[in-house]
Write a protein that holds these residues in place. Structure first.
Motif, PDB file in Angstrom:
ATOM      1  N   MET A  73       0.966  11.671   2.615  1.00  0.00           N
ATOM      2  CA  MET A  73       1.690  11.539   3.877  1.00  0.00           C
ATOM      3  C   MET A  73       2.660  12.711   4.061  1.00  0.00           C
ATOM      4  O   MET A  73       2.966  13.418   3.104  1.00  0.00           O
ATOM      5  CB  MET A  73       2.411  10.189   3.956  1.00  0.00           C
ATOM      6  CG  MET A  73       3.547   9.995   2.983  1.00  0.00           C
ATOM      7  SD  MET A  73       4.240   8.328   3.204  1.00  0.00           S
ATOM      8  CE  MET A  73       5.865   8.583   2.534  1.00  0.00           C
ATOM      9  N   SER A 105      -4.245   8.174   4.985  1.00  0.00           N
ATOM     10  CA  SER A 105      -3.133   9.146   5.026  1.00  0.00           C
ATOM     11  C   SER A 105      -2.265   8.912   6.263  1.00  0.00           C
ATOM     12  O   SER A 105      -2.738   8.367   7.260  1.00  0.00           O
ATOM     13  CB  SER A 105      -3.672  10.566   5.087  1.00  0.00           C
ATOM     14  OG  SER A 105      -4.467  10.810   3.974  1.00  0.00           O
ATOM     15  N   ILE A 106      -1.020   9.366   6.174  1.00  0.00           N
ATOM     16  CA  ILE A 106      -0.127   9.249   7.338  1.00  0.00           C
ATOM     17  C   ILE A 106       0.473  10.628   7.633  1.00  0.00           C
ATOM     18  O   ILE A 106       1.250  11.160   6.836  1.00  0.00           O
ATOM     19  CB  ILE A 106       1.006   8.238   7.073  1.00  0.00           C
ATOM     20  CG1 ILE A 106       0.416   6.872   6.668  1.00  0.00           C
ATOM     21  CG2 ILE A 106       1.904   8.111   8.296  1.00  0.00           C
ATOM     22  CD1 ILE A 106       1.486   5.841   6.300  1.00  0.00           C
ATOM     23  N   SER A 107       0.079  11.188   8.786  1.00  0.00           N
ATOM     24  CA  SER A 107       0.641  12.477   9.223  1.00  0.00           C
ATOM     25  C   SER A 107       1.477  12.234  10.456  1.00  0.00           C
ATOM     26  O   SER A 107       0.990  11.635  11.427  1.00  0.00           O
ATOM     27  CB  SER A 107      -0.481  13.435   9.601  1.00  0.00           C
ATOM     28  OG  SER A 107      -1.089  13.920   8.470  1.00  0.00           O
ATOM     29  N   ILE A 136       3.874   3.095   7.853  1.00  0.00           N
ATOM     30  CA  ILE A 136       4.275   3.202   6.439  1.00  0.00           C
ATOM     31  C   ILE A 136       4.337   1.806   5.816  1.00  0.00           C
ATOM     32  O   ILE A 136       3.908   1.604   4.672  1.00  0.00           O
ATOM     33  CB  ILE A 136       5.616   3.968   6.322  1.00  0.00           C
ATOM     34  CG1 ILE A 136       5.368   5.430   6.722  1.00  0.00           C
ATOM     35  CG2 ILE A 136       6.187   3.886   4.904  1.00  0.00           C
ATOM     36  CD1 ILE A 136       6.608   6.274   6.814  1.00  0.00           C
TER      37      ILE A 136
END
Ligand SMILES: Cc1cc2nc3c(=O)[nH]c(=O)nc-3n(C[C@H](O)[C@H](O)[C@H](O)COP(=O)(O)O)c2cc1C
Length: 390
Positions: free
Chosen positions: A334, A361-363, A376
């Motif tokens: 992330m 994934s965290i973008s 999140i």
């Protein structure tokens, strides 16, 4: 440290390096280190087991001179210079001595130290040499951590001279593990930094040496183990496939946005009852970080985008993680970016050795919004679910 008698005919002749701060120009040494060398006196012959780093050669020589013994054999368990580097000096001082080692170690010693061919006695796996009432057995343990590594078993004393196997970087006046319990944490650090990539070969070699009755393990760094159960059980644990309910989060943040993401994830995981270890890659102790990877189930790498890829600190640590091959089960990536990023793709490419399942994934563009923080929380839920199911 002066020569110390360990048991009848067995002496510690090594050196404590209280001041050394870094090893291999890579590993910080918060407790210094030691180079352990042992002298075994039989009725007929005397053998020196490994030597010391050349920086400390004068101490080894002083210890040997105190004992006023001849040396017939210098057993070299491993060619790395912190153990072998003083062999040329010992050969000069004791010209009748020969270097006893395996063929792989011999080749390395010739390359590293220019030891001439006629100074070697080459032994095979399981070969023995009798010193007269003291019998040395050589057991090859390749890839713990180099191709040449072997250990030497002193039958009559049930002592295993294990070289780097079971080692710990620790300078101490207390020679034995029962005098200094800190050794187990130092041994875990050492395992994490050096031995972790060799889990499969350690497993085989642990089984191989366990066939002997071992009362004492005398490694070439750190205190001597007696009794040996605790360190053997710890090694079995570290090399097993079992992981803990632990999430490790290495992160970098230049302007605070990724940091907000990390803080939120840490809280979210704690609320769900998980154990979390965040590491700011700019300010951490790399040894503590790598120790956490010995047991962790999940790794979450958090990084801003810099020139399309991960921050360089993230890159260098991902490179190291990939080399050390921890037994992780899950990885998530992330981070915050400004306008365009290839971070996820580049990081995954860097971690090709890991046999893990990637979580989503965290973008995030810039500072995380409320929606982003909920993503999140969803990652924390997913991690919890995975840990509960494995
Ligand atoms: C030197 C530098 C290079 C950057 N390169 C990129 C880039 O290539 N692509 C991008 O999307 N953002 C880029 N950014 C912007 C950062 O990724 C963005 O500001 C991000 O929010 C920083 O996260 P942080 O606050 O956690 O440091 C760059 C920032 C800096 C300082």
């Amino acid at each position: 440290m002066s020569a110390r008698m360990m048991e009848d005919g067995v002496y510690y002749v090594g050196s404590q390096d209280w001041d050394r701060q870094i090893f291999d120009e890579l590993i910080p040494l918060p407790q210094g280190t030691s180079y352990n060398s042992y002298l075994i006196q039989g009725r007929d012959n005397t053998a020196l087991i490994d030597t010391v780093d050349p920086e400390k050669a004068h101490e080894l020589l002083k210890n040997l001179q105190e004992l006023e013994l001849k040396i017939d054999y210098i057993v070299s368990n491993h060619a790395e210079q912190d153990h072998s580097g003083s062999i040329p000096l010992i050969l000069e001082e004791y010209p009748e001595a020969v270097v006893v080692t395996n063929p792989k170690c011999k080749e390395l010693l010739k390359n590293f130290l220019f030891i001439p061919e006629d100074k070697f006695k080459t032994i095979g796996d399981g070969d023995k040499i009798s010193l007269g009432g003291k019998t040395l057995e050589f057991i090859f343990t390749p890839w713990v951590h180099w191709p040449d590594t072997m250990v030497t078993y002193l039958e009559e004393n049930k002592m295993l001279f294990s070289c780097d196997f079971f080692g710990s970087h620790m300078a101490t006046s207390q020679l034995y593990s029962h005098e200094n319990e800190e050794v187990y944490s130092a041994a875990k650090r050492y395992y994490a930094e050096l031995m972790m990539p060799f889990r499969p070969t350690i497993k085989n070699n642990l089984a191989k040496i366990s066939k002997r009755d071992i009362k004492t393990i005398a490694p070439s760094h750190g205190p001597i183990y007696s009794p040996v159960n605790e360190i053997i059980n710890l090694y079995k644990d570290w090399i097993s496939d079992e992981t803990l309910n632990l999430v490790v989060i290495p992160y970098v943040s230049m302007h605070g946005s990724t940091r907000v993401m990390v803080d939120h994830l840490v809280d979210s995981l704690i609320k769900r009852g998980l154990v979390v270890k965040p590491f700011n890659l700019g300010h951490m102790d790399p040894g503590e970080f790598l120790m956490s990877l010995v047991d962790a189930s999940t790794l979450v790498i958090a990084s801003p985008t810099v020139l399309t890829g991960p921050h360089p600190l993230t890159v260098s640590n991902a490179y190291l993680i990939n080399l050390l091959r921890p037994k992780l089960k899950y990885v998530a990536i992330m981070g915050s970016f400004g306008w365009g990023s290839r971070m996820e793709e580049l990081l995954k490419g860097q971690l090709s050795n890991l046999k893990v399942e990637y979580l989503e994934s965290i973008s995030i563009k810039g500072l995380p919004t409320q929606d982003d923080l909920e993503k999140i929380d969803a990652l924390a839920d997913e991690i919890l679910k995975k840990h509960e199911s494995s």
